[in-house]
Structure formats: structure tokens, C-alpha cells
Design a protein around this motif. Structure first.
Motif, PDB file in Angstrom:
ATOM      1  N   TRP A 189     -20.682  24.980 -52.470  1.00 53.58           N
ATOM      2  CA  TRP A 189     -19.277  25.084 -52.070  1.00 53.58           C
ATOM      3  C   TRP A 189     -18.670  26.362 -52.294  1.00 53.58           C
ATOM      4  O   TRP A 189     -17.825  26.789 -51.452  1.00 53.58           O
ATOM      5  CB  TRP A 189     -18.642  24.053 -53.133  1.00 53.58           C
ATOM      6  CG  TRP A 189     -18.949  22.557 -52.866  1.00 53.58           C
ATOM      7  CD1 TRP A 189     -19.643  21.936 -54.042  1.00 53.58           C
ATOM      8  CD2 TRP A 189     -19.154  21.841 -51.993  1.00 53.58           C
ATOM      9  NE1 TRP A 189     -20.204  20.808 -53.582  1.00 53.58           N
ATOM     10  CE2 TRP A 189     -19.690  20.382 -52.387  1.00 53.58           C
ATOM     11  CE3 TRP A 189     -18.842  21.795 -50.739  1.00 53.58           C
ATOM     12  CZ2 TRP A 189     -20.008  19.309 -51.559  1.00 53.58           C
ATOM     13  CZ3 TRP A 189     -18.904  20.594 -49.911  1.00 53.58           C
ATOM     14  CH2 TRP A 189     -19.348  19.595 -50.371  1.00 53.58           C
ATOM     15  N   GLN A 190     -19.219  27.223 -53.185  1.00 54.37           N
ATOM     16  CA  GLN A 190     -18.600  28.689 -53.426  1.00 54.37           C
ATOM     17  C   GLN A 190     -18.881  29.377 -52.116  1.00 54.37           C
ATOM     18  O   GLN A 190     -18.069  30.299 -51.745  1.00 54.37           O
ATOM     19  CB  GLN A 190     -19.292  29.215 -54.660  1.00 54.37           C
ATOM     20  CG  GLN A 190     -18.902  28.224 -56.024  1.00 54.37           C
ATOM     21  CD  GLN A 190     -17.553  28.884 -56.265  1.00 54.37           C
ATOM     22  OE1 GLN A 190     -16.580  29.455 -55.482  1.00 54.37           O
ATOM     23  NE2 GLN A 190     -17.255  28.425 -57.612  1.00 54.37           N
ATOM     24  N   TYR A 229     -12.961  23.281 -52.656  1.00 53.37           N
ATOM     25  CA  TYR A 229     -12.391  23.112 -53.865  1.00 53.37           C
ATOM     26  C   TYR A 229     -12.278  21.719 -54.662  1.00 53.37           C
ATOM     27  O   TYR A 229     -12.398  21.612 -55.811  1.00 53.37           O
ATOM     28  CB  TYR A 229     -11.047  24.158 -54.069  1.00 53.37           C
ATOM     29  CG  TYR A 229     -10.933  25.404 -54.008  1.00 53.37           C
ATOM     30  CD1 TYR A 229     -11.566  26.011 -54.816  1.00 53.37           C
ATOM     31  CD2 TYR A 229     -10.353  26.171 -52.965  1.00 53.37           C
ATOM     32  CE1 TYR A 229     -11.651  27.530 -54.962  1.00 53.37           C
ATOM     33  CE2 TYR A 229     -10.442  27.423 -52.851  1.00 53.37           C
ATOM     34  CZ  TYR A 229     -10.962  28.155 -53.769  1.00 53.37           C
ATOM     35  OH  TYR A 229     -10.929  29.397 -53.810  1.00 53.37           O
ATOM     36  N   LEU A 232     -15.451  20.923 -56.236  1.00 52.03           N
ATOM     37  CA  LEU A 232     -15.571  21.665 -57.458  1.00 52.03           C
ATOM     38  C   LEU A 232     -14.675  21.389 -58.346  1.00 52.03           C
ATOM     39  O   LEU A 232     -14.752  21.955 -59.644  1.00 52.03           O
ATOM     40  CB  LEU A 232     -15.537  23.307 -57.251  1.00 52.03           C
ATOM     41  CG  LEU A 232     -16.425  23.850 -56.356  1.00 52.03           C
ATOM     42  CD1 LEU A 232     -16.188  25.280 -55.800  1.00 52.03           C
ATOM     43  CD2 LEU A 232     -17.979  24.032 -56.778  1.00 52.03           C
ATOM     44  N   LYS A 233     -13.868  19.954 -58.227  1.00 47.56           N
ATOM     45  CA  LYS A 233     -12.813  19.612 -59.121  1.00 47.56           C
ATOM     46  C   LYS A 233     -11.728  20.544 -59.431  1.00 47.56           C
ATOM     47  O   LYS A 233     -10.966  20.672 -60.347  1.00 47.56           O
ATOM     48  CB  LYS A 233     -13.561  19.342 -60.365  1.00 47.56           C
ATOM     49  CG  LYS A 233     -14.664  18.145 -59.964  1.00 47.56           C
ATOM     50  CD  LYS A 233     -15.050  17.406 -61.367  1.00 47.56           C
ATOM     51  CE  LYS A 233     -16.251  16.490 -61.177  1.00 47.56           C
ATOM     52  NZ  LYS A 233     -16.079  15.365 -60.371  1.00 47.56           N
ATOM     53  N   GLN A 234     -11.670  21.792 -58.560  1.00 49.10           N
ATOM     54  CA  GLN A 234     -10.559  22.515 -58.859  1.00 49.10           C
ATOM     55  C   GLN A 234      -9.263  22.156 -57.882  1.00 49.10           C
ATOM     56  O   GLN A 234      -9.231  22.673 -56.686  1.00 49.10           O
ATOM     57  CB  GLN A 234     -10.981  23.952 -58.386  1.00 49.10           C
ATOM     58  CG  GLN A 234     -11.881  24.663 -59.166  1.00 49.10           C
ATOM     59  CD  GLN A 234     -12.527  25.989 -58.864  1.00 49.10           C
ATOM     60  OE1 GLN A 234     -11.355  26.932 -58.581  1.00 49.10           O
ATOM     61  NE2 GLN A 234     -13.686  26.237 -58.954  1.00 49.10           N
ATOM     62  N   TYR A 235      -8.706  21.021 -58.372  1.00 53.25           N
ATOM     63  CA  TYR A 235      -7.776  20.093 -57.651  1.00 53.25           C
ATOM     64  C   TYR A 235      -6.584  21.154 -56.988  1.00 53.25           C
ATOM     65  O   TYR A 235      -6.050  20.698 -55.986  1.00 53.25           O
ATOM     66  CB  TYR A 235      -7.398  19.041 -58.209  1.00 53.25           C
ATOM     67  CG  TYR A 235      -8.661  18.121 -58.333  1.00 53.25           C
ATOM     68  CD1 TYR A 235      -9.550  17.639 -57.321  1.00 53.25           C
ATOM     69  CD2 TYR A 235      -8.735  17.864 -59.680  1.00 53.25           C
ATOM     70  CE1 TYR A 235     -10.542  16.817 -57.627  1.00 53.25           C
ATOM     71  CE2 TYR A 235      -9.991  16.923 -60.056  1.00 53.25           C
ATOM     72  CZ  TYR A 235     -10.909  16.392 -59.038  1.00 53.25           C
ATOM     73  OH  TYR A 235     -12.164  15.857 -59.153  1.00 53.25           O
ATOM     74  N   GLN A 236      -5.843  21.981 -57.900  1.00 52.41           N
ATOM     75  CA  GLN A 236      -4.987  22.556 -57.590  1.00 52.41           C
ATOM     76  C   GLN A 236      -5.021  23.628 -56.703  1.00 52.41           C
ATOM     77  O   GLN A 236      -4.257  23.878 -55.713  1.00 52.41           O
ATOM     78  CB  GLN A 236      -4.149  23.300 -58.952  1.00 52.41           C
ATOM     79  CG  GLN A 236      -2.935  24.118 -58.601  1.00 52.41           C
ATOM     80  CD  GLN A 236      -1.948  23.290 -58.215  1.00 52.41           C
ATOM     81  OE1 GLN A 236      -1.654  21.994 -58.638  1.00 52.41           O
ATOM     82  NE2 GLN A 236      -0.936  23.632 -57.307  1.00 52.41           N
ATOM     83  N   LYS A 237      -6.134  24.363 -56.485  1.00 48.19           N
ATOM     84  CA  LYS A 237      -6.618  25.260 -55.593  1.00 48.19           C
ATOM     85  C   LYS A 237      -6.719  24.382 -54.158  1.00 48.19           C
ATOM     86  O   LYS A 237      -6.081  24.894 -53.115  1.00 48.19           O
ATOM     87  CB  LYS A 237      -7.711  25.948 -55.730  1.00 48.19           C
ATOM     88  CG  LYS A 237      -7.675  27.004 -56.849  1.00 48.19           C
ATOM     89  CD  LYS A 237      -8.733  28.197 -56.994  1.00 48.19           C
ATOM     90  CE  LYS A 237      -8.325  28.981 -58.019  1.00 48.19           C
ATOM     91  NZ  LYS A 237      -9.510  29.980 -57.989  1.00 48.19           N
ATOM     92  N   ALA A 238      -7.164  23.232 -54.352  1.00 55.00           N
ATOM     93  CA  ALA A 238      -7.341  22.365 -53.098  1.00 55.00           C
ATOM     94  C   ALA A 238      -5.917  22.152 -52.284  1.00 55.00           C
ATOM     95  O   ALA A 238      -5.822  22.331 -51.375  1.00 55.00           O
ATOM     96  CB  ALA A 238      -8.175  21.177 -53.266  1.00 55.00           C
ATOM     97  N   GLU A 240      -3.116  23.608 -52.881  1.00 54.47           N
ATOM     98  CA  GLU A 240      -2.541  24.887 -52.066  1.00 54.47           C
ATOM     99  C   GLU A 240      -2.977  25.175 -50.873  1.00 54.47           C
ATOM    100  O   GLU A 240      -2.171  25.441 -49.786  1.00 54.47           O
ATOM    101  CB  GLU A 240      -3.039  26.260 -53.130  1.00 54.47           C
ATOM    102  CG  GLU A 240      -2.263  26.090 -54.341  1.00 54.47           C
ATOM    103  CD  GLU A 240      -2.874  27.258 -55.597  1.00 54.47           C
ATOM    104  OE1 GLU A 240      -3.516  27.910 -55.100  1.00 54.47           O
ATOM    105  OE2 GLU A 240      -2.232  27.077 -56.379  1.00 54.47           O
ATOM    106  N   SER A 261      -6.235  14.847 -53.849  1.00 51.36           N
ATOM    107  CA  SER A 261      -6.176  15.663 -54.902  1.00 51.36           C
ATOM    108  C   SER A 261      -5.211  15.194 -55.910  1.00 51.36           C
ATOM    109  O   SER A 261      -5.535  15.348 -57.147  1.00 51.36           O
ATOM    110  CB  SER A 261      -6.096  17.069 -54.442  1.00 51.36           C
ATOM    111  OG  SER A 261      -7.379  17.682 -53.795  1.00 51.36           O
TER     112      SER A 261
END
Length: 318
Positions: A189-190, A229, A232-238, A240, A261
Motif C-alpha cells: 500500500w505505501q 489508505y 492501512l486504516k488511515q481512514y481520514q486520509k482515505a 480526503e 471509511s
């Protein structure tokens, strides 16, 4: 090519995004062709070059090569691929080291799912061009080979050819997008985010001041970045990235990805707002009513769930 099922969020939606991009046909003879063609003729007929008639013959042959290249390009542009292939094969009869013809044949075979044949022509073309820095032709050839491998789900084998394409031309937008997609398929993912970000950034720099509201390529990159994202469980970035995609191209699938998300973050009021926004844009999208029905059902709001289920079946009885 099949999208791998990486999570419920990824497989809940119809997969409508473009997976990767083929570089365009080459209309003109690419780097070194003219020189190598002349050299080949000289090697084949050294004793005849002193004869003016032989020189005229070479000029005539070169004009015939150019004519068939242009005709092949014209036919391929009209999707008359079999006729175009015949023209490019004629070029190779006249000029066996014409990298333009090899490239376009590879591209046509790749687009017609004759992938192994396409790779064979790419490999021949790669022997005819220099892979020096800034040689866009070589970059496109490595990109084409990588795309062929990716099309066969050989994602790991495709990686070094995408990297080679970018080492030659770091600004190759298609290579960044396709490499991002390949890493996405591999669950890296990164790495996927890094190349989609480059695609978005370079595209922004090259098209500064231009509208992208209908640019599906750009919004697809935003969507894939958001999904990476999410993994990666970075839901806020997803969220956005989904919001940017919605701003540029408000297709219902981007709203649904955003809902996914928001649900992970237990932001239920925003889930309902997002559904409302999506239905304002797509009032006849049964999938939106069905997804909202499932949301209400899971929250034990059975009356609201029943209303949405009825609407979904009214729009799509089957």
C-alpha cells in the motif's frame, strides 16, 4: 484482468476504474530508426551504394517504409487493427530493424489480448533503441512490456520493467500510474500511494490552471490512493482523497468508498449526509438505496431500512 479481493470495501463496488494505461501509437519513426535503417542497407548492399541507381532505390524504399508506417498509424487510430498489423508487417519486410513497427505491433497485439506475441515484439524493439536517460521511446517500451506482464497478472515480474521505465523518464505519468496500480494489486500500500501521489503531483504541475473535473484518470488515481489508505486504516486520509475525487468527478462509487471509511470511524451522521449527497447526484442509482438499506438495517432502524429496500427494488426489480 481481475481485481484481487483485498477487503470487503474493495469488492463491494463494481470495478469500473481503468486498470492501467497503454502508451499511444508512435506516428513517426522513433530515435535511431533512420540511421539504423541506412546502416542496415549499407551492410546489405555495400557494392551497390556507389551506383546512383542504388541510392535512388534506397530512397524509394525509405518512402515506402514511411508510407506504410503512416497508413498503419491511420488504420490503428480507426481501430482497424488487422489492417494496421498488415501494414506494420510490410514495414518489417522492408526494414527488419524498424523499432517503430515493432512497438506498434506490440501495442496492437497487447490491446487484442495476444500478450505473449506483444512481449515478443517489445523485446525485439528493445534491442533497437538506446535506454539512455531522457529517451522517452525506451521508457515507453519498458512500460509496454510491464503492462503486458501486469495484464497476465504477473505483477512481481512487471515491477522491474516499470522501475526501468521510470529510471529513464522519471516524469512518465503512465508509468507512475501503472506502477502504483501494480503495487496496489500486490498489497504494497505505501508503495502504491507513493506512485499514485507522483502521478497526481506531476499531472497537477503539467496542467496547472486547467480544469480536471471530467478527468477520470486523475480521479481514479485519487480513488486508488484512498483505498490504499483505507487498507492501512488511515481512514481520514482515505476520506480526503475520496472527497477530492468527488469534487472532480462525483461518481457514486466514490461516495460509497467514502461511506466505508466513515463507517469504520463510527461517524454515522456523516454516513447519512454522504448518502444524501450521493443520491442528489444519482437519484436512480439502486445500489445507493441498497447500501443505505444495509446501513439502516445494521443500526436496527428497520422502518428506514424497509423504505430504502423498496426504492432499490423499484429501480432494479431483479
Amino acid at each position: 484482468m481481475q481485481t484481487q479481493a483485498k477487503s470487503p470495501c474493495l469488492i463491494a463496488l463494481p470495478c469500473l476504474l481503468i486498470f492501467f494505461y497503454w502508451s499511444p501509437l508512435k506516428a513517426q519513426i522513433i530515435v535511431h530508426d533512420q540511421t539504423k535503417t541506412q546502416q542496415a542497407f549499407e551492410e546489405l548492399m555495400p557494392e551497390q551504394l556507389a551506383n546512383p541507381a542504388s541510392n535512388r532505390s534506397l530512397v524509394k524504399k525509405q518512402k515506402l517504409i514511411d508510407k506504410n508506417l503512416k497508413k498503419g498509424f491511420s488504420l490503428a487510430s480507426k481501430e482497424e487493427n488487422n489492417k494496421a498489423i498488415a501494414k506494420y508487417e510490410k514495414v518489417l519486410e522492408l526494414d527488419p530493424i524498424n523499432s517503430n513497427a515493432y512497438y506498434n505491433l506490440a501495442l496492437l497485439y497487447a490491446k487484442s489480448d495476444q500478450t505473449l506475441k506483444a512481449i515478443n515484439f517489445v523485446d525485439k524493439a528493445l534491442t533497437l533503441v538506446d535506454d539512455d536517460n531522457d529517451n522517452a521511446d525506451a521508457s515507453d517500451l519498458y512500460l509496454l512490456k510491464a503492462n503486458c506482464l501486469s495484464d497476465m497478472d504477473e505483477y512481481k515480474k512487471a515491477l522491474p520493467f516499470y522501475e526501468k521505465s521510470l529510471s529513464i523518464d522519471p516524469g512518465n505519468l503512465n508509468a507512475h500510474y501503472n506502477l502504483g496500480y501494480t503495487y496496489f494489486q500486490l498489497g504494497q500500500w505505501q508503495d502504491a500511494i507513493a506512485h499514485f501521489d507522483q502521478y497526481i503531483k506531476i499531472g497537477n504541475d503539467e496542467n496547472e490552471g486547467e480544469e480536471k473535473e471530467e478527468d477520470s484518470d486523475y480521479t481514479a488515481a485519487l480513488s486508488y490512493t484512498g483505498q490504499a489508505y483505507f487498507q492501512l486504516k488511515q481512514y481520514q486520509k482515505a476520506i480526503e482523497h475520496y472527497d477530492f475525487a468527488i469534487q472532480k468527478n462525483p461518481e457514486y462509487r466514490y461516495f460509497l468508498l467514502k461511506v466505508g471509511s466513515l463507517k469504520e470511524m463510527n461517524r454515522d451522521p456523516e454516513v447519512l449526509v454522504t448518502f444524501k449527497q450521493a443520491l442528489t447526484k444519482h437519484p436512480k442509482a439502486a445500489v445507493l438505496y441498497h447500501q443505505r438499506y444495509q446501513f439502516h438495517r445494521d443500526k436496527n432502524r428497520l422502518e428506514e431500512a424497509y423504505i430504502d429496500l423498496k426504492k432499490a427494488f423499484a429501480l432494479e426489480p431483479e
